[in-house]
Design a protein around this motif. Structure first.
Motif, short mmCIF file in Angstrom:
data_model
loop_
_atom_site.label_atom_id
_atom_site.label_comp_id
_atom_site.label_asym_id
_atom_site.label_seq_id
_atom_site.Cartn_x
_atom_site.Cartn_y
_atom_site.Cartn_z
N PHE A 264 -7.71 2.97 -1.05
CA PHE A 264 -8.62 1.94 -0.28
C PHE A 264 -8.27 0.79 -1.27
N LYS B 204 -10.57 0.03 9.71
CA LYS B 204 -10.89 1.57 8.28
C LYS B 204 -10.77 1.09 7.11
N ARG C 178 -8.00 4.76 -4.33
CA ARG C 178 -6.63 4.00 -4.48
C ARG C 178 -5.61 3.13 -2.72
N LYS D 6 0.61 -1.28 -0.02
CA LYS D 6 0.00 0.20 -0.16
C LYS D 6 1.07 1.52 -0.10
N THR E 113 -7.38 5.88 5.94
CA THR E 113 -7.69 4.65 4.73
C THR E 113 -6.92 3.60 5.73
N PRO E 114 -7.31 2.53 4.56
CA PRO E 114 -5.98 2.00 5.30
C PRO E 114 -4.70 1.17 5.28
N VAL E 115 -3.97 2.73 4.37
CA VAL E 115 -2.76 3.04 4.56
C VAL E 115 -1.91 3.28 5.88
N SER E 116 -2.04 2.87 6.56
CA SER E 116 -0.51 2.83 7.82
C SER E 116 -0.01 4.10 7.53
N THR F 216 1.45 3.32 -3.08
CA THR F 216 -0.39 4.09 -3.59
C THR F 216 -0.30 5.32 -2.85
N SER G 139 -5.82 -1.48 10.05
CA SER G 139 -6.10 -1.21 8.41
C SER G 139 -8.15 -2.25 8.19
N GLN H 178 2.43 7.02 -5.40
CA GLN H 178 1.98 6.87 -6.95
C GLN H 178 0.83 8.51 -6.70
#
Ligand SMILES: Nc1ncnc2c1ncn2[C@@H]1O[C@H](COP(=O)(O)OP(=O)(O)OP(=O)(O)O)[C@@H](O)[C@H]1O
Ligand SMILES: [Mg+2]
Lengths: 262, 302
Positions: free
Chosen positions: B105, B76, B103, A14, A105-108, A17, B73, A20
């Motif tokens: 996610f 979230k 992105r 991740k 978001t799921p990104v840490s 991203t 994770s 990016q």
């Protein structure tokens, strides 16, 4: 406590991203971004290569302009990653609140910082890739060995990105980032075997330059590549870069986490 | 049903300062749950713990049955966040903000583009699709942030002052959208300073002050339990005060008005008019605002 700072962070893909995202911004403004790497080598080569080089002539049996060409690349590797991960990252972190948005978001946070570091390294690589044609045009670098500069620029860039991120994690304000720029980057620019051979310095200073100044090791490798003069000493340079980059990668990620997660 | 969020003795300290002091609450699936409180009450701090952005100091917290400390994770991925501070990516246009955010996610480009268009339509920003963020008004930015919070189709929405700084039209639009989302089965947690907002939207709410929860319940319950059904107000004068004292009716002086809380507003109003010769007598239903002011005091917060 100290051990925590060097702990290996948990990272996943991740992180890319975030990389990016920065690449997208870079490409959006490519017109602005692509000009400096073309202009910069021209300025150096003309002022120092032709101007100063006219007096200096040769260093050993290498024309002065060929001597400084790899240093120009090394300095650009340093500057693009360093300034990206100091001022650039600081602005994204502090003013844009971009990191806050991403860590919802799921990104840490670790992945955000890793993405920033990878991007800093990529930026060095892009710049090197853009400078190289100019240097080739001037006929001051060897081919095909000089193509190795491009992948090397990523590694060298990562080194300076990690150094930069440590400063960003520690800085109280954006103005305070001027200190590492003046007290660390500028001396390195002058004393890392860039514009004169490091061998003219007293041995103690030479040792200091190799052990403490990252740019010395980067210049050494760049010069070996552009002059096709590979020596075993470059393995030491490479090892130095690899070890310091790894340690500072972990340190900078952990320092930033400590700064941002309260 | 298992609660979506469950907090037991939740504490958050910043150094020696306790920002959230041993609070307990639980949010049920499908409800709109509000956090009300003056500046510095600890609302944002609580939201940040729920959304895994800030670790708790002690107590237990579970979101979808998972611990934010160990499963951030996963949690979230299931929540959408509207932060108090607008943090859109100023380097991108409206639609790009949604696509770049998707992105993070792990949403594919095709799906992201399709959803982004729909979400822009949902928050009525299709016209501003390709406009750079700087050129949006404050209200448009808030709407875009709401859209951004929805890109991952969250089961739980966390909204920290979603309508801060909006004009009445924009605020009503957001309310409408939130009601729609609720009707689709989403769970919503929001913080607000607007008591009307809390009264309209929240199924249940808590009132926080200085890091603690003072009361919790539905807006109607809170009004009834802590204030009463009606309020009578009249212009303040020494005569009116003396008269109320005389009749043994409890009252409160608020600025230049006298306030009486009562279950019989009509009677009290008539007495004020006939016996006390009061001016500008007004009866109204008690509101959450009365509860809020009663519980948190009238002094200004730092
Ligand atoms: N990172 C931090 N470090 C130190 N103190 C903090 C930090 N974040 C918040 N606080 C303190 O914690 C308390 C609660 O802050 P919080 O932001 O949660 O309040 P709030 O209820 O959201 O207020 P508002 O309505 O103004 O948004 C405040 O006193 C604040 O100063
Ligand atoms: Mg807040």
């Amino acid at each position: 406590m100290i051990r925590d700072l060097f702990a290996i962070p948990r990272l996943t893909g991740k992180a890319w991203t975030v990389w990016q995202r920065n690449l997208d911004v870079f490409l959006k403004t490519w017109r602005v971004n692509l000009v400096p790497p073309f202009i910069e080598p021209f300025l150096y080569l003309i002022a120092l290569g032709f101007g100063l080089g006219g007096f200096v002539g040769y260093i050993g049996d290498v024309p002065y302009i060929d001597f400084i060409a790899p240093a120009i690349v090394a300095v650009s590797i340093m500057n693009s990653a360093f300034f990206e991960c100091t001022y650039g990252s600081y602005v994204r972190m502090y003013y844009g609140k971009t990191f806050d948005a991403i860590i919802a978001t799921p990104v840490s946070i670790e992945e955000v910082i890793a993405g920033e570091l990878l991007w800093g390294a990529t930026r060095s690589m892009i710049y090197t890739g853009l400078m190289l044609p100019v240097l080739i045009l001037f006929g001051v670098v060897d081919l095909p060995s000089s193509l190795l500069l491009i992948p090397f620029a990523f590694l060298g860039g990562l080194l300076f990105a990690c150094i930069a991120m440590c400063f960003t994690a520690a800085t109280p304000s954006i103005d305070a980032l001027n200190y590492p720029s003046f007290l660390f980057i500028t001396p390195m620019l002058l004393f890392s075997g860039t514009f004169f051979p490091i061998t003219v310095l007293p041995p103690a200073l030479q040792a200091f330059a190799y052990v403490v100044l990252p740019l010395t090791n980067v210049v050494s490798i760049c010069r070996g590549i552009t002059l096709t003069l590979f020596s075993p000493f470059m393995i030491l340079n490479l090892a130095w870069i690899a070890i310091v980059t790894t340690v500072l990668f972990f340190l900078s990620v952990n320092l930033m986490k400590r700064r941002l997660i309260v | 049903m298992e609660p979506v969020i469950d907090a037991i003795n939740l504490v958050k300290q910043f150094g020696p300062f306790t920002a959230v002091d041993t609070i307990n609450f639980s949010v049920r699936p499908g409800e709109v749950f509000g956090f009300l409180g003056p500046n510095g009450a600890g609302k944002t701090t609580t939201m940040k713990m729920i959304q895994c952005a800030s670790p708790r100091t002690s107590g237990t917290l579970s979101v979808f049955g998972m611990d934010p400390g160990t499963h951030s994770s996963e949690i979230k991925a299931m929540i959408g966040v509207v932060p108090q501070e607008t943090n859109l990516d100023t380097e991108f246009s409206t639609i790009e903000n949604l696509i770049v955010y998707s992105r993070y996610f792990g949403i594919s480009k095709e799906v992201a583009e399709e959803r982004a268009e729909k979400l822009l339509d949902f928050v009525q920003l299709t016209e501003k699709r390709d406009v750079i963020i700087e050129k949006l008004s404050g209200g448009m930015k808030r709407r875009l942030i709401l859209a951004r919070a929805l890109v991952n189709q969250p089961k739980l929405l966390i909204l920290d002052e979603p309508t801060i700084g909006l004009d009445p039209q924009a605020r009503h639009l957001i309310w409408e959208k939130l009601k729609l989302l609720r009707s689709l089965g989403n769970t919503i947690v929001l913080t607000t300073h607007y008591l009307e907002e809390a009264e309209r939207l929240c199924d249940r709410l808590v009132i926080m002050n200085k890091g603690t929860i003072l009361v919790q319940g539905s807006p109607a319950e809170l009004v009834l339990d802590h204030v009463g059904s009606g309020i009578v107000e009249a212009e303040h004068s020494p005569g009116v005060e003396a008269c109320l004292l005389d009749m043994d009716i409890p009252y409160e002086v608020v600025g230049d008005i006298v306030q009486v809380v009562t279950d019989n507003p009509r009677t009290v109003a008539q007495e004020l008019l006939s016996k006390c010769d009061a001016k500008r007598v007004l009866t109204r239903a008690a509101t959450l605002e009365d509860v809020f002011l009663k519980l948190t005091g009238r002094g200004l917060r730092e």
